[in-house]
Motif scaffolding. Structure first.
Motif, mmCIF file in Angstrom:
data_model
loop_
_atom_site.group_PDB
_atom_site.id
_atom_site.type_symbol
_atom_site.label_atom_id
_atom_site.label_comp_id
_atom_site.label_asym_id
_atom_site.label_seq_id
_atom_site.Cartn_x
_atom_site.Cartn_y
_atom_site.Cartn_z
ATOM 1 N N ALA A 101 0.833 -1.199 0.000
ATOM 2 C CA ALA A 101 0.000 0.000 0.000
ATOM 3 C C ALA A 101 0.870 1.253 0.000
ATOM 4 N N HIS A 102 0.239 2.385 -0.208
ATOM 5 C CA HIS A 102 0.863 3.708 -0.026
ATOM 6 C C HIS A 102 -0.259 4.653 0.407
ATOM 7 N N GLU A 103 -0.784 4.375 1.577
ATOM 8 C CA GLU A 103 -1.931 5.120 2.122
ATOM 9 C C GLU A 103 -1.436 6.019 3.249
ATOM 10 N N PRO A 104 -1.725 7.333 3.173
ATOM 11 C CA PRO A 104 -1.264 8.229 4.249
ATOM 12 C C PRO A 104 -2.034 7.969 5.540
ATOM 13 N N GLY A 111 -2.229 14.014 18.396
ATOM 14 C CA GLY A 111 -1.213 14.683 17.589
ATOM 15 C C GLY A 111 -0.334 13.721 16.811
ATOM 16 N N GLY A 112 -0.421 12.433 17.099
ATOM 17 C CA GLY A 112 0.360 11.425 16.377
ATOM 18 C C GLY A 112 -0.340 11.021 15.095
ATOM 19 N N SER A 113 0.054 9.883 14.579
ATOM 20 C CA SER A 113 -0.558 9.360 13.350
ATOM 21 C C SER A 113 -1.384 8.133 13.676
ATOM 22 N N ASP A 114 -2.528 8.010 13.009
ATOM 23 C CA ASP A 114 -3.405 6.859 13.196
ATOM 24 C C ASP A 114 -3.305 5.991 11.952
ATOM 25 N N CYS A 115 -2.393 5.038 11.997
ATOM 26 C CA CYS A 115 -2.172 4.180 10.834
ATOM 27 C C CYS A 115 -3.164 3.022 10.781
ATOM 28 N N GLN A 116 -3.772 2.664 11.925
ATOM 29 C CA GLN A 116 -4.771 1.595 11.914
ATOM 30 C C GLN A 116 -5.992 2.018 11.095
ATOM 31 N N GLY A 131 -8.577 -4.199 8.223
ATOM 32 C CA GLY A 131 -7.158 -4.271 7.901
ATOM 33 C C GLY A 131 -6.303 -3.806 9.055
ATOM 34 N N LYS A 132 -5.070 -4.276 9.063
ATOM 35 C CA LYS A 132 -4.099 -3.885 10.085
ATOM 36 C C LYS A 132 -2.817 -3.465 9.387
ATOM 37 N N SER A 133 -2.203 -2.439 9.930
ATOM 38 C CA SER A 133 -0.949 -1.930 9.374
ATOM 39 C C SER A 133 0.202 -2.864 9.752
ATOM 40 N N LEU A 134 1.019 -3.216 8.761
ATOM 41 C CA LEU A 134 2.201 -4.045 9.020
ATOM 42 C C LEU A 134 3.487 -3.235 8.954
ATOM 43 N N GLU A 158 8.042 24.720 6.510
ATOM 44 C CA GLU A 158 8.358 24.478 5.102
ATOM 45 C C GLU A 158 8.240 22.997 4.730
ATOM 46 N N CYS A 159 8.588 22.117 5.655
ATOM 47 C CA CYS A 159 8.542 20.679 5.385
ATOM 48 C C CYS A 159 7.854 19.976 6.553
ATOM 49 N N GLN A 160 6.836 19.200 6.213
ATOM 50 C CA GLN A 160 6.132 18.442 7.229
ATOM 51 C C GLN A 160 6.364 16.958 6.995
ATOM 52 N N THR A 161 6.465 16.217 8.087
ATOM 53 C CA THR A 161 6.677 14.776 7.995
ATOM 54 C C THR A 161 5.329 14.086 7.889
ATOM 55 N N GLN A 162 5.219 13.209 6.908
ATOM 56 C CA GLN A 162 3.992 12.462 6.712
ATOM 57 C C GLN A 162 4.317 10.978 6.730
ATOM 58 N N ILE A 163 3.442 10.190 7.381
ATOM 59 C CA ILE A 163 3.665 8.749 7.506
ATOM 60 C C ILE A 163 2.668 8.031 6.610
ATOM 61 N N PHE A 164 3.178 7.005 5.888
ATOM 62 C CA PHE A 164 2.372 6.202 4.967
ATOM 63 C C PHE A 164 2.429 4.738 5.373
ATOM 64 N N ILE A 165 1.371 4.014 5.093
ATOM 65 C CA ILE A 165 1.366 2.559 5.244
ATOM 66 C C ILE A 165 1.983 1.972 3.980
ATOM 67 N N THR A 166 2.937 1.049 4.132
ATOM 68 C CA THR A 166 3.540 0.402 2.956
ATOM 69 C C THR A 166 3.051 -1.038 2.786
ATOM 70 N N ARG A 167 2.606 -1.694 3.890
ATOM 71 C CA ARG A 167 2.030 -3.038 3.806
ATOM 72 C C ARG A 167 0.909 -3.148 4.831
ATOM 73 N N ALA A 168 -0.138 -3.821 4.434
ATOM 74 C CA ALA A 168 -1.287 -4.021 5.314
ATOM 75 C C ALA A 168 -1.760 -5.456 5.188
ATOM 76 N N MET A 169 -2.298 -5.994 6.289
ATOM 77 C CA MET A 169 -2.910 -7.326 6.274
ATOM 78 C C MET A 169 -4.423 -7.118 6.271
ATOM 79 N N CYS A 170 -5.016 -7.485 5.182
ATOM 80 C CA CYS A 170 -6.449 -7.239 4.984
ATOM 81 C C CYS A 170 -7.227 -8.540 5.127
ATOM 82 N N GLN A 171 -8.458 -8.429 5.749
ATOM 83 C CA GLN A 171 -9.357 -9.572 5.913
ATOM 84 C C GLN A 171 -10.719 -9.221 5.385
#
Length: 171
Positions: A101-104, A111-116, A131-134, A158-171
């Motif tokens: 995946a490549h989902e933000p 204030g953190g990131s919610d990858c779930q 789905g669960k983030s791997l 000027e630059c913000q850090t963004q987190i992406f999901i790269t692999r997920a386990m989907c059911q």
């Protein structure tokens, strides 16, 4: 006749003198060197010490390398077994897939990131229920490259850090 006596007397004197000299030097000639002494017992020296040190070091090195190889082999087989067990557990789940995946990730209330939540959204988009983030990856998104031209570090505005999901386990 006198000359004869002088010659005979001189000859005798020479013979006597020669005999005395022969006797004096005789024992020197007769005293042959004694049988060679047995060599001294092998006394350890510098070369023997270095040789022994190299042999001991080589033996110790070989033993340590073999021991390390055995431990690595054991660790590798344990990791292989654990991977097979985990893969078997995932395959055993009905309708489960690991997807790239490549989902933000969304911003969480703290204030953190919610990858779930991002993983669940991604998996629903692929036709799965949950789905669960791997794996995740962080990237910096910059609005401008001006800081590069000025030779300075970017500011947080000027630059913000963004987190992406790269692999997920989907059911």
């Amino acid at each position: 006749m006198i000359a004869r006596r002088v010659a005979i007397g001189g000859g005798c004197a020479l013979l006597l003198a020669g005999g005395t000299m022969a006797q004096e030097s005789g024992p020197a000639l007769q005293s042959a060197p004694a049988a060679p002494a047995s060599p001294a017992p092998n006394q350890p020296g510098l070369i023997d010490a270095i040789s022994r040190w190299l042999k001991d070091g080589t033996s110790s090195f070989k033993f340590n390398m073999q021991d390390a190889q055995d431990k690595l082999d054991k660790l590798g087989s344990q990791a292989r077994e654990a991977t097979q067990d985990a893969a078997g557990a995932v395959v055993g789940l009905p309708n489960t897939r690991m997807l790239t995946a490549h989902e933000p990730c969304t911003a969480a209330p703290n204030g953190g990131s919610d990858c779930q939540a991002a993983a669940a959204t991604f998996c629903r988009g692929k036709g799965f229920r949950t789905g669960k983030s791997l794996d995740t990856q962080s990237e910096q998104k910059c609005t401008s490259g001006r800081f590069l031209l000025e030779g300075r570090a970017p500011s947080s505005s000027e630059c913000q850090t963004q987190i992406f999901i790269t692999r997920a386990m989907c059911q």
